[in-house]
Design an enzyme around this catalytic site. Structure first.
Site, PDB file in Angstrom:
ATOM      1  N   CYS A  79      38.671  51.623  45.233  1.00 11.97           N
ATOM      2  CA  CYS A  79      38.273  51.932  43.757  1.00 11.97           C
ATOM      3  C   CYS A  79      37.217  52.842  43.424  1.00 11.97           C
ATOM      4  O   CYS A  79      37.139  54.086  43.772  1.00 11.97           O
ATOM      5  CB  CYS A  79      38.454  50.548  43.012  1.00 11.97           C
ATOM      6  SG  CYS A  79      38.740  50.604  41.062  1.00 11.97           S
ATOM      7  N   HIS A 168      43.236  48.649  44.315  1.00  8.91           N
ATOM      8  CA  HIS A 168      42.883  47.647  44.917  1.00  8.91           C
ATOM      9  C   HIS A 168      43.848  47.053  45.723  1.00  8.91           C
ATOM     10  O   HIS A 168      44.720  46.238  45.644  1.00  8.91           O
ATOM     11  CB  HIS A 168      42.413  46.506  43.730  1.00  8.91           C
ATOM     12  CG  HIS A 168      41.439  47.047  43.050  1.00  8.91           C
ATOM     13  ND1 HIS A 168      39.982  46.676  43.238  1.00  8.91           N
ATOM     14  CD2 HIS A 168      41.320  47.461  41.753  1.00  8.91           C
ATOM     15  CE1 HIS A 168      39.068  46.813  42.296  1.00  8.91           C
ATOM     16  NE2 HIS A 168      39.768  47.533  41.504  1.00  8.91           N
ATOM     17  N   GLU A 170      43.324  44.727  48.095  1.00  7.65           N
ATOM     18  CA  GLU A 170      42.943  43.360  48.020  1.00  7.65           C
ATOM     19  C   GLU A 170      43.763  42.509  46.983  1.00  7.65           C
ATOM     20  O   GLU A 170      43.846  41.460  46.881  1.00  7.65           O
ATOM     21  CB  GLU A 170      41.649  42.998  48.081  1.00  7.65           C
ATOM     22  CG  GLU A 170      40.781  43.212  46.581  1.00  7.65           C
ATOM     23  CD  GLU A 170      40.376  44.366  46.164  1.00  7.65           C
ATOM     24  OE1 GLU A 170      39.642  44.384  45.338  1.00  7.65           O
ATOM     25  OE2 GLU A 170      40.929  45.492  46.781  1.00  7.65           O
TER      26      GLU A 170
END
Length: 195
Positions: A79, A168, A170
């Site tokens: 990011c 992202h 994750e």
């Protein structure tokens, strides 16, 4: 594989830590130069604004170290962390970046910003984006792109040992984890061959 996640006050490092642990990494959340040097790979997270992020890296004394270790071992920016890999940004005020990949960060032209939510990249799989700025760089550095309201968004970039993901991983479910796993396996191959 030991991954040093850079802790400089600009991101939710714990979500990143959990994702890396889920794919079998040992994670050290740190801004300690010795721990960064000892890691097999570096991950630079980031949420917020480019100028404040560079100031935070300056305040922690990590800029020179990151520029050097990025030539010696794999580094992944996520990011805002991806945007910091580039030479400069126009966000807020013109600010130099780490300069690890040629290019700059500019505000997106789309009428509706931020670009937030799920968007497809490689293999038409969706990942989760939250950003209003994107990188402008040579096609050679772009591994995958997304399309947002007709605007091309570099989603994965790579140059040498340095990789960036604008989204992202994750927060992108099983596909996001699979992309992190691909990065981990590439790191392990490079480590095994001594490159």
């Amino acid at each position: 594989m030991n991954v040093a996640v850079i802790d400089y006050g600009m991101g939710n490092v714990f979500n990143v830590e959990r994702a890396l642990q889920a794919i079998g990494c040992y994670v050290t959340i740190t801004n300690d130069p010795a721990e960064i040097e000892a890691a097999d790979a570096i991950l630079l997270p980031g949420v917020g604004a480019f100028p404040q992020a560079m100031q935070s890296l300056e305040d922690t004394g990590l800029i020179t170290l990151l520029k050097r270790v990025a030539t010696e071992k794999p580094l992944l920016g996520i990011c805002l962390g991806m945007q910091l890999l580039f030479e400069s940004s126009t966000e807020g005020m013109p600010t130099p970046g780490l300069g690890l990949i040629e290019g700059r960060v500019e505000r997106m032209r789309a009428k509706r910003l931020p670009h937030v939510g799920w968007n497809s990249i490689l293999r038409d799989e969706d990942v989760y984006f939250v950003h209003s700025y994107h990188v402008v760089t040579a096609d050679d550095n772009i591994v995958a792109s997304a399309d947002y309201m007709g605007e091309r968004v570099p989603a994965i970039v790579r140059s040498g040992l340095v990789t960036g993901m604008q989204f992202h991983p994750e927060k992108s479910g099983a596909f996001g984890l699979s992309l992190l796993k691909e990065w981990k396996e590439a790191v392990e191959r490079e480590t095994a061959t001594g490159n």
